[in-house]
Design a protein around this motif. Structure first.
Motif, PDB file in Angstrom:
ATOM      1  N   THR A  87       4.147   5.482  -5.745  1.00  0.00           N
ATOM      2  CA  THR A  87       4.337   5.357  -7.189  1.00  0.00           C
ATOM      3  C   THR A  87       3.091   5.665  -7.996  1.00  0.00           C
ATOM      4  OG1 THR A  87       3.788   2.995  -7.136  1.00  0.00           O
ATOM      5  CG2 THR A  87       6.108   3.598  -6.821  1.00  0.00           C
ATOM      6  N   GLY A  88       1.948   5.799  -7.313  1.00  0.00           N
ATOM      7  CA  GLY A  88       0.696   6.023  -8.010  1.00  0.00           C
ATOM      8  C   GLY A  88       0.131   4.779  -8.648  1.00  0.00           C
ATOM      9  N   ARG A 134       0.830  -1.211   0.000  1.00  0.00           N
ATOM     10  CA  ARG A 134       0.000   0.000   0.000  1.00  0.00           C
ATOM     11  C   ARG A 134       0.862   1.258   0.000  1.00  0.00           C
ATOM     12  NH1 ARG A 134      -5.495  -1.153   1.403  1.00  0.00           N
ATOM     13  NH2 ARG A 134      -5.840  -3.163   0.389  1.00  0.00           N
ATOM     14  N   VAL A 135       1.906   1.266   0.806  1.00  0.00           N
ATOM     15  CA  VAL A 135       2.791   2.434   0.862  1.00  0.00           C
ATOM     16  C   VAL A 135       3.490   2.629  -0.478  1.00  0.00           C
ATOM     17  CG1 VAL A 135       4.862   3.387   1.919  1.00  0.00           C
ATOM     18  CG2 VAL A 135       3.112   2.312   3.353  1.00  0.00           C
ATOM     19  N   ALA A 136       3.995   1.541  -1.063  1.00  0.00           N
ATOM     20  CA  ALA A 136       4.672   1.634  -2.355  1.00  0.00           C
ATOM     21  C   ALA A 136       3.711   2.114  -3.436  1.00  0.00           C
ATOM     22  CB  ALA A 136       5.262   0.282  -2.725  1.00  0.00           C
ATOM     23  N   GLY A 137       2.477   1.607  -3.397  1.00  0.00           N
ATOM     24  CA  GLY A 137       1.493   2.025  -4.376  1.00  0.00           C
ATOM     25  C   GLY A 137       1.169   3.500  -4.267  1.00  0.00           C
TER      26      GLY A 137
END
Length: 247
Positions: free
Chosen positions: A195-196, A189-192
């Motif tokens: 990065t959008g 979730r944090v990476a998403g």
């Protein structure tokens, strides 16, 4: 929910690691904590494609509600009889004082007035009846997944406890689950967010990874309700009217 969510549910609810392991976890939790009478009368609200109905049928006679017409048709075929479409928060036409167990599995977060919905469910319980609730946890995990699912909120233990209390209900304890995989889910979730990347596609991963995730998640069937788990993706609880005595 968006149409695509129901379509993916219909396509993957018998194979996706999350659906398969969650059913086993909830079945074990109900066996240990439910205290249900033999041949309990059970209502699942928001049953989707009906993938939980066979699991619930192990505990008694099952009825169901689903407001999406296509999902309701699939669920009716699985149950072998028609499913009604009474919407929350008022549950029009649903018999009051009739059920030993009401299951609302990742449903309450879809309802704007969650307190009114819980009150309506409580009115449908027999004396000593219970409500099995699961909800998504952690507001900070909000993502495209919540948007396409038409969620109004993700819960903390505190916000869920307040809704329960305001509805005149009491909990047997708010328990996190899907905790063993939580670090991976949180990182995704944090990476998403950074990065959008859109995480709204709930299709299963490749088969080997799907089996691995299912094995890890299913192991929690031995833990939920027995030992406190670290923060997880979801919260589960059993509710009773505040003035009732435990069975």
């Amino acid at each position: 929910m968006d149409r695509i969510v129901y379509d993916r549910m219909a396509a993957h609810d018998s194979t996706h690691w999350w659906y398969r392991a969650r059913r086993d976890i909830l079945a074990d939790y109900l066996t240990r904590e439910g205290g249900l009478p033999k041949d309990a009368r059970i209502l699942e609200i928001g049953c989707g494609t009906g993938h939980n109905l066979p699991m619930l049928a192990a505990f008694g006679s099952v009825e169901a509600i689903e407001i999406d017409p296509a999902a309701r048709e699939i669920a009716s075929e699985r149950l072998g009889r028609p499913i009604s479409a009474a919407p929350l928060p008022t549950l029009p036409g649903i018999e009051r004082g009739a059920y030993d167990l009401i299951a609302v599995l990742d449903v309450v977060e879809h309802i704007e007035d969650d307190v009114a919905a819980l009150r309506a469910m409580a009115a449908c319980l027999k004396p000593g009846g219970k409500i099995l609730v699961t909800v998504p946890a952690h507001r900070w995990m909000w993502s495209a997944h919540d948007v396409v699912n038409h969620h109004h909120r993700r819960y903390s233990k505190a916000t869920l406890a307040k809704a329960i209390s305001d509805a005149g209900l009491r909990s047997n304890g708010l328990r996190y689950f899907n905790s063993l995989l939580f670090p991976l889910a949180a990182a995704a979730r944090v990476a998403g967010r950074m990065t959008g990347r859109d995480d709204s596609d709930d299709s299963p991963p490749p088969p080997a990874l799907n089996r691995l995730f299912e094995t890890i998640f299913r192991f929690e069937r031995h833990l939920v309700g027995r030992v406190p788990l670290s923060p997880g993706v979801s919260i589960v609880t059993l509710l009773s009217p505040a003035g009732s005595s435990a069975r």
